[in-house]
Write a protein that holds these residues in place. Structure first.
Motif, PDB file in Angstrom:
ATOM      1  N   THR A 123      22.251-111.175 -40.569  1.00 35.84           N
ATOM      2  CA  THR A 123      21.676-111.944 -41.661  1.00 35.84           C
ATOM      3  C   THR A 123      20.208-111.570 -41.832  1.00 35.84           C
ATOM      4  O   THR A 123      19.626-110.894 -40.984  1.00 35.84           O
ATOM      5  N   PRO A 124      19.576-112.027 -42.925  1.00 35.38           N
ATOM      6  CA  PRO A 124      18.129-111.821 -43.049  1.00 35.38           C
ATOM      7  C   PRO A 124      17.391-112.488 -41.886  1.00 35.38           C
ATOM      8  O   PRO A 124      17.847-113.494 -41.331  1.00 35.38           O
ATOM      9  N   ILE A 125      16.234-111.941 -41.529  1.00 36.84           N
ATOM     10  CA  ILE A 125      15.434-112.494 -40.445  1.00 36.84           C
ATOM     11  C   ILE A 125      14.747-113.772 -40.932  1.00 36.84           C
ATOM     12  O   ILE A 125      14.077-113.779 -41.961  1.00 36.84           O
ATOM     13  N   LEU A 126      14.939-114.861 -40.191  1.00 35.37           N
ATOM     14  CA  LEU A 126      14.294-116.124 -40.495  1.00 35.37           C
ATOM     15  C   LEU A 126      12.907-116.110 -39.865  1.00 35.37           C
ATOM     16  O   LEU A 126      12.768-116.125 -38.647  1.00 35.37           O
ATOM     17  N   LEU A 127      11.868-116.118 -40.719  1.00 36.15           N
ATOM     18  CA  LEU A 127      10.491-116.087 -40.247  1.00 36.15           C
ATOM     19  C   LEU A 127       9.959-117.481 -39.945  1.00 36.15           C
ATOM     20  O   LEU A 127       9.138-117.653 -39.038  1.00 36.15           O
ATOM     21  N   ALA A 128      10.390-118.477 -40.706  1.00 36.09           N
ATOM     22  CA  ALA A 128       9.933-119.849 -40.500  1.00 36.09           C
ATOM     23  C   ALA A 128      10.888-120.796 -41.196  1.00 36.09           C
ATOM     24  O   ALA A 128      11.580-120.423 -42.150  1.00 36.09           O
ATOM     25  N   ASP A 129      10.892-122.054 -40.729  1.00 34.48           N
ATOM     26  CA  ASP A 129      11.782-123.087 -41.260  1.00 34.48           C
ATOM     27  C   ASP A 129      11.090-124.416 -41.026  1.00 34.48           C
ATOM     28  O   ASP A 129      10.736-124.734 -39.887  1.00 34.48           O
ATOM     29  N   ASP A 130      10.868-125.183 -42.095  1.00 36.36           N
ATOM     30  CA  ASP A 130      10.147-126.443 -41.913  1.00 36.36           C
ATOM     31  C   ASP A 130      11.059-127.618 -41.595  1.00 36.36           C
ATOM     32  O   ASP A 130      10.589-128.748 -41.416  1.00 36.36           O
ATOM     33  N   GLY A 131      12.385-127.381 -41.514  1.00 38.62           N
ATOM     34  CA  GLY A 131      13.320-128.444 -41.191  1.00 38.62           C
ATOM     35  C   GLY A 131      13.635-129.379 -42.340  1.00 38.62           C
ATOM     36  O   GLY A 131      14.442-130.295 -42.187  1.00 38.62           O
TER      37      GLY A 131
END
Length: 392
Positions: free
Chosen positions: A171-179
């Motif tokens: 999958t694409p690389i997840l750089l950040a996630d604010d929830g």
């Protein structure tokens, strides 16, 4: 097929300012706003963000005359027409559809990229509608994508984190996630594979089998991470609840044998696993050297057959049969004693029924002005489910 757009402008506080004269944009798809934004900049010198759809002159996409609400950041002397629109609050309005929403999301993404040593030099709004808002963020050496999704898609970050740790490169690389629905994703070169031929679809199915085989061993972890649990009876309950507002004789007939059918599916012996939920070729991106599966918002824990049915649904029966045979052979090799062919037969009429429930969920979770995006999808899927049930 072009679109004609009218932009109703508001300031940072949401105060109405008037409407720009209508203008045409080339893309017919209502949620695509790149040319809407660039058209306002080119014609009127305005820097703005499209917030949401206000009205359409036709019941469903594509094309037509659309009226959008847009926040202008630097209002210049431009001809604005007086307009009367209802801008009252709505409890189901997406956070990016409010004045200040896009700026707040872009500020979050820019700060995250600064933290990663990837300063942003240019931002472009790509899409906005009830299912997501998407921006492209370019730096001198890197490109990233900001995706913001509604509450019913907030588990996508958990899915991407699990995939990045367990099946890296899928999958694409997840750089950040604010929830809270914001995802910052690394750029994937290439294009969305809407035009994938049967050989490429076969390769996608093989890639996805490896993911599902690995996920089958970690179902408790996926559920604990917040991925919707639609295994067996839970799926039946969710479908009934979602379709209750759309109760018709057609729905009653389709739901009548649902529990017995799902019990029979379980006896086919395939394991529950991570299901993408919308595995059509357009949700695969690649450049010939690399291929990844994108848009995991519809993901759930459940039966793997739903994904092969979605991947093959536009193929003629003879072409699809080869993909089903290869898919079945893989499961037979990895899960001794299972009956994949029987699972396909049993779930074929349930696949469009599940999609009808998905669209019903969308309608229940978005404000009425954006219902035209999906209103026709529920009856269309129910009609397909009825047709499949008659052939069953």
């Amino acid at each position: 097929m072009p679109r004609t757009v009218t932009l109703v402008l508001v300031d940072h506080a949401g105060a109405p300012l008037g409407a720009l004269p209508p203008y045409d944009v080339p893309e017919p798809w209502w949620q695509e706003v790149t040319s809407v934004v660039t058209g306002a900049r080119r014609r009127y010198g305005l820097d703005l963000a499209v917030l949401r759809l206000l009205a359409a002159d036709r019941p469903a996409p594509p094309g037509g005359h659309l009226t959008y609400l847009a926040q202008v950041y630097d209002l210049r002397s431009v001809p604005l027409e007086a307009v009367s629109v209802d801008l009252s609050p709505h409890p189901l309005r997406a956070p990016w559809a409010e004045p200040g929403g896009p700026a707040g999301s872009v500020a979050w993404a820019t700060a995250e990229l600064d933290r990663l040593g990837r300063p942003v030099t240019a931002v472009a709004q790509q899409r906005t509608w009830n299912l997501s808002a998407i921006w492209r963020l370019d730096g001198e050496q890197h490109t990233a994508w900001l995706k913001q999704a509604p509450a019913f898609y907030r588990h996508e970050g958990a899915v991407l984190r699990w995939l990045s740790h367990t099946v890296p490169g899928a999958t694409p690389i997840l750089l950040a996630d604010d929830g809270a629905g914001r995802l910052l994703l690394d750029h994937v070169p290439g294009e969305d594979r809407y035009a994938a031929d049967v050989d490429e679809r076969a390769a996608i199915a093989a890639d996805h089998h490896a993911v599902q085989l690995r996920a089958a061993a970690d179902v408790p972890g996926l559920v604990a991470a917040g991925v919707p649990d639609w295994r067996g009876p839970a799926l039946a309950g969710w479908i009934r609840a979602a379709l209750a507002p759309h109760d018709t004789a057609c729905v009653d007939d389709l739901l009548a044998g649902l529990d017995d059918r799902l019990a029979e599916v379980r006896r086919c012996g395939l394991p529950d696993t991570l299901v993408h939920g919308d595995l059509h070729p357009g949700n695969v991106r690649g450049d010939g050297a690399r291929r990844v599966i994108i848009d995991w918002g519809d993901a759930f824990v459940g039966h793997p057959t739903f994904d092969i049915l979605r991947l093959t649904e536009t193929l003629d029966p003879a072409t699809a049969a080869a993909l089903f045979a290869a898919w079945s052979a893989r499961w037979r090799a990895d899960v001794l004693g299972c009956d994949p062919e029987r699972a396909v037969t049993l779930l074929r009429p349930l696949a469009p029924l599940r999609l009808a429930a998905v669209y019903a969920m969308f309608l229940a979770g978005i404000e009425p002005s954006e219902h035209p995006y999906h209103a026709g999808d529920v009856p269309a899927c129910l009609g397909q489910a009825t047709a499949e049930a008659k052939r069953d």
